[in-house]
Write a protein that holds these residues in place. Structure first.
Motif, PDB file in Angstrom:
ATOM      1  N   SER A 113      23.842  30.792  51.661  1.00 16.56           N
ATOM      2  CA  SER A 113      25.035  30.875  52.489  1.00 16.56           C
ATOM      3  C   SER A 113      25.024  32.038  53.444  1.00 16.56           C
ATOM      4  N   GLU A 114      25.746  31.759  54.818  1.00 18.48           N
ATOM      5  CA  GLU A 114      25.431  32.643  55.591  1.00 18.48           C
ATOM      6  C   GLU A 114      26.544  33.769  55.648  1.00 18.48           C
ATOM      7  N   HIS A 115      27.698  33.548  54.911  1.00 17.22           N
ATOM      8  CA  HIS A 115      28.848  34.605  54.881  1.00 17.22           C
ATOM      9  C   HIS A 115      29.144  34.586  53.368  1.00 17.22           C
ATOM     10  N   VAL A 116      29.025  35.602  52.803  1.00 20.96           N
ATOM     11  CA  VAL A 116      29.642  35.560  51.319  1.00 20.96           C
ATOM     12  C   VAL A 116      30.497  36.801  51.173  1.00 20.96           C
ATOM     13  N   VAL A 117      31.609  36.728  50.325  1.00 19.66           N
ATOM     14  CA  VAL A 117      32.500  37.840  49.896  1.00 19.66           C
ATOM     15  C   VAL A 117      32.650  37.840  48.403  1.00 19.66           C
ATOM     16  N   MET A 118      32.316  39.042  47.905  1.00 20.63           N
ATOM     17  CA  MET A 118      32.425  39.313  46.435  1.00 20.63           C
ATOM     18  C   MET A 118      33.408  40.527  46.242  1.00 20.63           C
ATOM     19  N   PRO A 119      34.866  40.200  46.173  1.00 25.02           N
ATOM     20  CA  PRO A 119      35.706  41.236  45.537  1.00 25.02           C
ATOM     21  C   PRO A 119      35.673  41.347  44.030  1.00 25.02           C
ATOM     22  N   PHE A 120      35.725  42.740  43.666  1.00 19.88           N
ATOM     23  CA  PHE A 120      35.389  43.036  42.294  1.00 19.88           C
ATOM     24  C   PHE A 120      36.418  44.279  41.937  1.00 19.88           C
ATOM     25  N   THR A 121      36.552  44.473  40.617  1.00 17.18           N
ATOM     26  CA  THR A 121      37.197  45.651  40.156  1.00 17.18           C
ATOM     27  C   THR A 121      36.408  46.068  38.777  1.00 17.18           C
ATOM     28  N   ILE A 122      36.256  47.178  38.665  1.00 15.29           N
ATOM     29  CA  ILE A 122      35.396  47.633  37.532  1.00 15.29           C
ATOM     30  C   ILE A 122      36.182  49.070  36.840  1.00 15.29           C
ATOM     31  N   SER A 123      36.345  48.941  35.574  1.00 19.20           N
ATOM     32  CA  SER A 123      36.941  49.808  34.808  1.00 19.20           C
ATOM     33  C   SER A 123      36.616  50.417  33.660  1.00 19.20           C
ATOM     34  N   CYS A 124      36.320  51.611  33.406  1.00 22.00           N
ATOM     35  CA  CYS A 124      35.797  52.188  31.993  1.00 22.00           C
ATOM     36  C   CYS A 124      36.647  53.415  31.613  1.00 22.00           C
ATOM     37  N   ASN A 125      36.775  53.679  30.210  1.00 25.62           N
ATOM     38  CA  ASN A 125      37.516  54.474  29.494  1.00 25.62           C
ATOM     39  C   ASN A 125      39.113  54.478  29.784  1.00 25.62           C
ATOM     40  N   SER A 126      39.552  52.966  29.914  1.00 25.74           N
ATOM     41  CA  SER A 126      41.046  52.801  30.019  1.00 25.74           C
ATOM     42  C   SER A 126      41.753  53.141  28.773  1.00 25.74           C
ATOM     43  N   PRO A 127      42.825  53.779  28.556  1.00 29.04           N
ATOM     44  CA  PRO A 127      43.564  53.765  27.452  1.00 29.04           C
ATOM     45  C   PRO A 127      44.036  52.721  27.060  1.00 29.04           C
ATOM     46  N   SER A 128      44.232  51.646  27.648  1.00 33.64           N
ATOM     47  CA  SER A 128      44.889  50.369  27.342  1.00 33.64           C
ATOM     48  C   SER A 128      43.821  49.358  26.643  1.00 33.64           C
ATOM     49  N   ASN A 129      44.299  48.639  26.087  1.00 34.56           N
ATOM     50  CA  ASN A 129      43.570  47.555  25.266  1.00 34.56           C
ATOM     51  C   ASN A 129      43.533  46.252  26.146  1.00 34.56           C
ATOM     52  N   ARG A 130      42.440  45.401  25.800  1.00 35.83           N
ATOM     53  CA  ARG A 130      42.223  44.187  26.539  1.00 35.83           C
ATOM     54  C   ARG A 130      43.529  43.322  26.457  1.00 35.83           C
ATOM     55  N   ARG A 152      35.971  42.503  36.768  1.00 32.66           N
ATOM     56  CA  ARG A 152      36.564  41.405  37.104  1.00 32.66           C
ATOM     57  C   ARG A 152      35.830  41.099  38.579  1.00 32.66           C
ATOM     58  N   PHE A 153      35.435  39.760  38.750  1.00 32.01           N
ATOM     59  CA  PHE A 153      34.883  39.482  40.262  1.00 32.01           C
ATOM     60  C   PHE A 153      35.257  38.193  40.549  1.00 32.01           C
ATOM     61  N   SER A 154      35.092  37.943  41.800  1.00 31.03           N
ATOM     62  CA  SER A 154      35.080  36.664  42.424  1.00 31.03           C
ATOM     63  C   SER A 154      34.194  36.436  43.423  1.00 31.03           C
ATOM     64  N   ILE A 155      33.512  35.473  43.733  1.00 26.45           N
ATOM     65  CA  ILE A 155      32.431  35.094  44.627  1.00 26.45           C
ATOM     66  C   ILE A 155      32.922  33.923  45.722  1.00 26.45           C
ATOM     67  N   TYR A 156      32.827  34.244  47.029  1.00 20.74           N
ATOM     68  CA  TYR A 156      33.035  33.213  47.756  1.00 20.74           C
ATOM     69  C   TYR A 156      32.220  32.884  48.994  1.00 20.74           C
ATOM     70  N   PRO A 157      31.412  31.834  48.726  1.00 20.04           N
ATOM     71  CA  PRO A 157      30.478  31.460  50.114  1.00 20.04           C
ATOM     72  C   PRO A 157      31.251  30.922  51.087  1.00 20.04           C
ATOM     73  N   LEU A 158      31.628  31.482  52.115  1.00 14.93           N
ATOM     74  CA  LEU A 158      32.469  31.013  52.891  1.00 14.93           C
ATOM     75  C   LEU A 158      32.121  29.925  54.053  1.00 14.93           C
ATOM     76  N   GLY A 159      33.051  28.830  54.439  1.00 18.82           N
ATOM     77  CA  GLY A 159      32.811  27.938  55.255  1.00 18.82           C
ATOM     78  C   GLY A 159      31.789  26.658  54.611  1.00 18.82           C
ATOM     79  N   GLU A 160      31.793  26.833  53.409  1.00 17.04           N
ATOM     80  CA  GLU A 160      30.810  25.653  52.659  1.00 17.04           C
ATOM     81  C   GLU A 160      31.641  24.608  51.886  1.00 17.04           C
ATOM     82  N   THR A 161      30.965  23.377  51.720  1.00 16.32           N
ATOM     83  CA  THR A 161      31.531  22.484  51.268  1.00 16.32           C
ATOM     84  C   THR A 161      30.599  22.475  49.728  1.00 16.32           C
TER      85      THR A 161
END
Length: 193
Positions: A176-193, A116-125
């Motif tokens: 974009s001058e400033h960019v932030v990309m938060p992410f989480t990656i997971s593998c081999n999880s015992p839980s189902n989607r 899961r990820f998001s991406i934010y170009p900061l300070g832009e319209t």
């Protein structure tokens, strides 16, 4: 995939690597030791690992660390942020060439994951349109794309996931001058989607 501008701009990453196993420390330290990080400045402490360098080198190192931990077959998760602009600290030894020091080894590791990820170009319209155009290109990297609350989810091979993340980050940073990309990656999880 990457352009000349992306190679020259410095990015930073801060991430946590979580291994669901009693020998988590050994797995994490082994993954860090297995990676060639000489083209980035990198520091690990008791809270997180930080790395700075060119966009290409930062993605190369972060992906290689994750793949080296995940090849154990254990449930491994990495959460963090990749940023451009702002408060990067440290110095890298990037020689400005496009050789990815860990790519050959990383390509030999096959591992499916969800991210899961998001991406934010900061300070832009008009940023929503910019993000939407980049997200629409994600299937071109061989990943499955779905929308989840507050993020975009991509599933597939880890190498393809990181290629898609880097391509999205690279495209957004071109204007974009400033960019932030938060992410989480997971593998081999015992839980189902």
């Amino acid at each position: 995939m990457t352009n000349e501008n992306a190679v020259e701009r410095e990015a930073g990453a801060q991430f946590n690597l979580s291994v669901m196993s009693d020998d988590f420390a050994e797995v994490i330290l082994s993954a860090l030791d297995a990676v060639d990080a000489k083209k980035v400045w990198m520091k690990t402490d008791d809270v997180a690992t930080a790395a700075t360098g060119s966009i290409a080198d930062v993605f190369d190192v972060v992906k290689a660390i994750y793949l080296n931990a995940s090849k154990t077959g254990l449930h491994v998760e990495m959460s963090g942020n990749i940023v451009l602009g702002g408060c990067n600290t440290g110095e890298d030894e990037n020689d400005k060439n496009e050789v990815r020091l860990n790519d050959e080894t990383s390509r030999r590791i096959s591992q499916k994951a969800g991210c899961r990820f998001s991406i934010y170009p900061l300070g832009e319209t008009g940023y929503i349109e910019k993000i939407t155009k980049s997200v629409e290109k994600l299937p071109d990297y061989g990943v499955e794309v779905s929308m989840v609350p507050f993020a975009t989810r991509i599933d597939g091979e880890v190498n393809d996931i990181f290629e898609a993340l880097e391509a999205t980050f690279t495209e957004i940073q071109e204007t974009s001058e400033h960019v932030v990309m938060p992410f989480t990656i997971s593998c081999n999880s015992p839980s189902n989607r």
